[in-house]
Design an enzyme around this catalytic site. Structure first.
Site, short mmCIF file in Angstrom:
data_model
loop_
_atom_site.label_atom_id
_atom_site.label_comp_id
_atom_site.label_asym_id
_atom_site.label_seq_id
_atom_site.Cartn_x
_atom_site.Cartn_y
_atom_site.Cartn_z
N HIS A 1 0.82 -1.20 0.00
CA HIS A 1 0.00 0.00 0.00
C HIS A 1 0.86 1.27 0.00
CE1 HIS A 1 -3.34 -2.49 2.11
NE2 HIS A 1 -3.40 -2.62 0.80
N VAL B 1 -3.67 -6.76 22.44
CA VAL B 1 -2.70 -6.87 21.35
C VAL B 1 -1.88 -8.15 21.55
CG1 VAL B 1 -0.79 -5.77 20.13
CG2 VAL B 1 -2.60 -4.36 21.16
#
Length: 608
Positions: A273, A299
């Protein structure tokens, strides 16, 4: 930015720049979810209008096609989502035009590479007007069991595997469309499934952020937990960190920022990206993961542990009674497209047309199996092409040359014959070429042109039965039938038709046998004894010599010859030839700018 649910089971969209597959996938998803109305209300295809046929389950439906965004929005005021499949060159302009329509609430921009300055303008306008931009560089988003954008979640098989045909309890947001599909699958395995998923797009400046959608999910009662997949580069994740620290989010957030391997590289690296570009320390995946963990997000230690963290979080919610797993349902069967089913060998479908003369499915068109390149390279003529398309075989050169001679000799016969007269009158009436040509061709029949076919039929029948010219002519007389191919208004026994002489000379010189033509000459000898104008005309010469071509070439069986004569191949030859002349007369009248034709009064007998 909207604060709650973007889509519902009644949401409808306008699809910009027609793409058959993603639209059909949206409609198949609608059917899978049991929607009553299709999610695509209209298609916008600049320069085109009408309808596009697509399938809604087993039913074929017609979706309106509009040439302009404004017209589409006015026609479909309940469609509030704009799905933009324009290229990066025009995506910004068309997206802005959509945002300015009062009916449009959400714009999804699929193209990547949209100029960043244009994207910033779109974002600013959307925020100022409480609208949502998803993308650029996005596959879109999906609300399970309700609505999906374009190719989101891929094939129907993948959608079923991910249980997206009914809503679950998880809200998901990611920058990556490809990774979204992976996580939809993961979420379906370890939870009761997805409620809504958004891919915000991988460009540097997405129209909406990760935190925008997490905050939205926090306000949707059906969403019990959120899953976030970020990536290195940019600082979007820090807005989510701040929202967590400020207590704006009261539901579990399981997050992971991919790209931790970037530290292994000595220089700055971009991962796919435009926005996934390793920059300073704060933009690293490690820093973002640590910040999210400290702010209260769940996380994991690695991407491999992401699935386990999602599973554990969901199971805790169930144990605490904060959510009840959604019951599984059986989705309907999506009808398989006929062409797909045929290729897979599941069905046999009858064809509607048979063609044995030409095929344009390969690299180049073929006439009777002969590639177009061979036709050009080997110097084939019009006669050769006719032999391939009409007779499905390559005839000897003397045969194809005879066909070409016939076309040249029959191309025109002056402006006074019925076909030319009709063409001229039509052209002078201001009609186009095709209309003028057809008006002339429609006069071809038993009295004009059709005599070639009849001459061949009658000469063949008489010769094959062994009738003498006397028996043949007198039997025709008893039946009240004039002998086709015999007789002329102008030509006489002492003033023969030059065209007939040329044809006879060619036949005698090149054909292996001219038995039918010689029989026609014998018939002429007998008819001339009755009247000087009963000569063999060009119709009779072509008809008899055509029989000799078929019989003498050795390439046709007797049943084939009978069929060719019966079908009317010779009439086809006359139609083809005379079209040349009729087109010429049309051009002649147009070039001369002739006025509308009116027949003179003095040429009409007015009587009671």
């Amino acid at each position: 930015m909207a604060t709650g649910q973007l889509f519902s089971r009644s949401t409808q969209a306008l699809f910009y720049n027609y793409k058959q597959l993603p639209i059909q996938r949206m409609l198949d998803f609608d059917f899978l979810c049991g929607r009553e109305t299709p999610s695509v209300a209209g298609i916008i295809n600049p320069g085109a209008e009408g309808f596009q046929k697509l399938f809604f389950g087993q039913e074929e439906i017609a979706i309106p096609v509009h040439s302009a965004i404004e017209a589409a929005c006015a026609t479909h005021p309940t469609a509030d989502v704009f799905i933009n499949f324009a290229s990066y060159r025009s995506a910004a302009a068309s997206s802005m035009a959509a945002l300015k329509q009062p009916t449009i609430r959400v714009v999804a921009i699929i193209a990547e590479g949209v100029p960043e300055s244009d994207t910033k303008q779109l974002i600013a306008y959307a925020k100022a007007n409480n609208k949502v931009v998803i993308g650029p560089a996005t596959v879109g988003g999906i609300q399970a069991g309700a609505f999906k954008i374009g190719d989101t979640a891929g094939t129907i098989d993948n959608i079923i595997q991910c249980k997206l045909y009914r809503p679950g309890s998880v809200g998901f947001v990611s920058k990556s469309g490809g990774m979204s599909n992976e996580l939809y699958n993961t979420i379906a395995r370890v939870t009761d499934g997805l409620y809504e998923g958004i891919a915000i797009g991988g460009d540097v400046f997405p129209g909406s952020t990760l935190s925008d959608h997490v905050l939205r999910f926090n306000n949707i009662p059906q969403v019990k937990m959120m899953v976030v997949l970020g990536e290195l580069g940019g600082r979007d994740e820090y807005s989510l960190v701040e929202a967590l620290k400020q207590g704006k989010i009261n539901k579990p957030v399981v997050a992971w920022v991919s790209g931790t391997c970037a530290r292994l590289f000595k220089s700055e690296v971009q991962f796919g990206h435009a926005g996934a570009k390793s920059g300073g320390e704060m933009e690293s995946a490690q820093a973002k993961n640590e910040a999210l963990r400290e702010a209260g997000a769940i996380v994991p230690t690695s991407f491999e542990a992401f699935e386990g963290a999602i599973k554990e979080t969901f199971e805790k919610l169930v144990e605490q009674g904060k959510t009840t797993p959604v019951k599984e349902i059986q989705p309907p069967q999506i009808p398989e497209d006929l062409n797909v089913a045929i290729k897979s060998g599941k069905v046999r479908a009858p064809t509607h047309i048979i063609s044995t003369i030409s095929d344009d499915r390969g690299e180049e068109p073929c006439y009777a199996g002969v590639p177009m390149s061979s036709i050009v390279e080997q110097g084939y003529g019009v006669g050769d092409v006719i032999s391939l398309l009409w007779f499905k075989r390559s005839l000897p050169r003397y045969c194809t040359q005879f066909i070409e001679i016939c076309i040249m000799l029959c191309a025109d016969h002056g402006p006074c014959v019925s076909g030319a007269h009709n063409t001229i009158v039509t052209a002078r009436a201001g009609k186009d070429l095709v209309s003028s040509l057809v008006s002339g061709l429609l006069t071809i029949g038993p009295r004009f042109g059709g005599a070639i076919d009849d001459a061949a039929r009658y000469f063949k029948d008489a010769y094959d039965k062994g009738l003498s010219p006397y028996e043949f002519v007198e039997s025709m007389k008893k039946k009240g039938i004039r002998v086709p191919g015999i007789g002329h208004r102008i030509k006489r026994g002492d003033n023969r038709d030059k065209r007939v002489e040329l044809l006879q000379l060619y036949g005698r010189t090149n054909f292996p046998s001219v038995k039918y033509m010689e029989y026609a000459v014998e018939v002429e000898t007998y008819t001339l004894s009755k009247a000087n104008n009963l000569v063999l005309n060009v119709d009779g010469a072509i008809g008899s010599l055509f029989l000799d071509l078929l019989a003498g070439s050795g390439m046709f069986s007797k049943p084939e010859i009978d069929e060719i004569v019966e079908i009317g191949y010779l009439n086809g030859l006359f139609v083809l030839a005379r079209s040349i002349g009729l087109i010429g007369h049309t051009f002649d009248q147009k070039r001369l700018k002739q006025p509308l034709y009116r027949h003179p009064w003095e040429d009409v007998l007015y009587t009671k």
